[in-house]
Design an enzyme around this catalytic site. Structure first.
Site, PDB file in Angstrom:
ATOM      1  N   GLY A  17       2.949  -0.964   4.235  1.00  0.00           N
ATOM      2  CA  GLY A  17       2.888   0.446   3.861  1.00  0.00           C
ATOM      3  C   GLY A  17       4.221   0.948   3.348  1.00  0.00           C
ATOM      4  CE  LYS A  39      -0.170   3.045   4.663  1.00  0.00           C
ATOM      5  NZ  LYS A  39      -0.060   3.071   6.109  1.00  0.00           N
ATOM      6  CG  ASN A  94      -1.757   1.203   1.380  1.00  0.00           C
ATOM      7  OD1 ASN A  94      -1.770   2.063   0.492  1.00  0.00           O
ATOM      8  ND2 ASN A  94      -2.463   1.310   2.483  1.00  0.00           N
ATOM      9  CG  HIS A 104      -5.901   1.531   5.142  1.00  0.00           C
ATOM     10  ND1 HIS A 104      -5.398   2.522   5.957  1.00  0.00           N
ATOM     11  CD2 HIS A 104      -4.901   0.643   4.959  1.00  0.00           C
ATOM     12  CE1 HIS A 104      -4.135   2.235   6.233  1.00  0.00           C
ATOM     13  NE2 HIS A 104      -3.813   1.107   5.646  1.00  0.00           N
ATOM     14  N   GLY A 136       2.626   2.219  10.676  1.00  0.00           N
ATOM     15  CA  GLY A 136       3.559   3.331  10.504  1.00  0.00           C
ATOM     16  C   GLY A 136       4.307   3.727  11.764  1.00  0.00           C
ATOM     17  CB  SER A 149       5.433  -1.801  12.064  1.00  0.00           C
ATOM     18  OG  SER A 149       5.020  -0.459  12.268  1.00  0.00           O
ATOM     19  CD  GLU A 172      -3.401  -2.707   7.195  1.00  0.00           C
ATOM     20  OE1 GLU A 172      -2.243  -2.784   6.788  1.00  0.00           O
ATOM     21  OE2 GLU A 172      -4.185  -1.829   6.823  1.00  0.00           O
ATOM     22  CD  GLU A 205      -2.896   5.146   6.758  1.00  0.00           C
ATOM     23  OE1 GLU A 205      -2.883   5.159   5.525  1.00  0.00           O
ATOM     24  OE2 GLU A 205      -2.016   4.566   7.438  1.00  0.00           O
TER      25      GLU A 205
END
Ligand code: 13P
Length: 251
Positions: free
Chosen positions: A239, A13, A11, A100, A178, A218, A172, A102
């Site tokens: 990510g 992003k 991903n 997701h 992240g 991560s 996730e 985010e």
């Protein structure tokens, strides 16, 4: 052996220039030559889909699927800034993300919208990765499984048994995304088992056993093997690339 083929997604992003996306696509594709035992998809920004798609198109064997990070549920119309599933399919997109963290927690998407997106993507014939995961305070309150099961159940409302062949779940944990802090392999395994039990309750044991559940948060070269070695961890959603140098990716 579970019989489930490992599935790893990148991903990207809101990162990369066109030239960087082009170079990364080539690097991913060449790094995968001869690794047919793993299914791979990349999720560039909308603005890079055409470029990435054109690079992947030239790679023999469709070894890397083209994915999109988001989309809107409506077929077309006056929805400024949105992108439709038909537009994505026109660019060769085969798989999309929904739910997701985010989009849920930064952009404010509700379980209802996530479910509408899952159903719209399936109706359009696309594969879907439904992302679920608990926040730190929810984990600390002992609600990890409850949150993941609820997001799974809401996300899959109205999804039929046969449509499950096109669904992957990505676990996730929000606190791991992240941050450099991954779930331990044991914690990931435990969360995946709870999600798989929810799938068995929603559908049956056959669907639960066949559905892939990726881990994301991560994941990197130094921990990917141990995470993926867990019985119920069927790959990863990774990510970056700005958050980590590409050399540390597991593939
Ligand atoms: P990181 O690998 O940067 O933690 O991100 C995971 C993720 O959000 C994948 O969708």
């Amino acid at each position: 052996m579970s019989g489930r083929k490992l599935f790893v997604g990148g991903n990207w992003k809101m990162n990369l220039t066109v030239a960087e996306a082009h170079a990364l696509t080539r690097a991913v594709a060449s790094g995968l030559a001869g690794r047919g035992q793993v299914e791979v998809a990349v999720f560039p920004s909308f603005v890079h889909l055409a470029e990435v798609g054109s690079v992947l198109h030239k790679v023999p064997g469709n070894i890397v699927k083209l994915g999109a990070q988001d989309f809107y549920t409506q077929a077309n119309g006056a929805f400024t800034g949105e992108v439709s599933l038909a537009q994505l399919k026109d660019l060769g997109v085969q798989v999309v993300l929904a739910g997701h963290s985010e989009r849920r927690h930064v952009l404010g998407e509700s379980d209802g919208l996530v479910n509408a997106k899952v159903r719209a993507a399936l109706a359009a014939g696309l594969e879907v990765i439904l992302c679920v995961g608990e926040k730190l305070e929810q984990r600390e309150a002992g609600m990890t499984d409850q949150i993941n099961v609820a997001q799974t159940v809401y996300g899959l409302a109205g999804v039929g048994r046969t449509q499950m062949a096109k669904i992957t779940i990505a676990y996730e944990p929000v606190w791991a995304i992240g941050t450099g802090k991954n779930a331990t392999p044991q914690d990931a395994q435990q969360a995946h088992v709870a999600i798989r039990r929810a799938l068995a309750a929603l559908y049956d044991e056959t669907v639960a056993a066949a559905t892939r559940i990726q881990y994301g948060g991560s994941m990197k070269g130094s921990n990917a093997r141990e995470l993926i070695a867990q019985k119920d961890v069927d790959g990863g959603l990774i990510g970056g690339p700005r958050s980590r140098p590409r050399s540390s990716w597991p593939l």
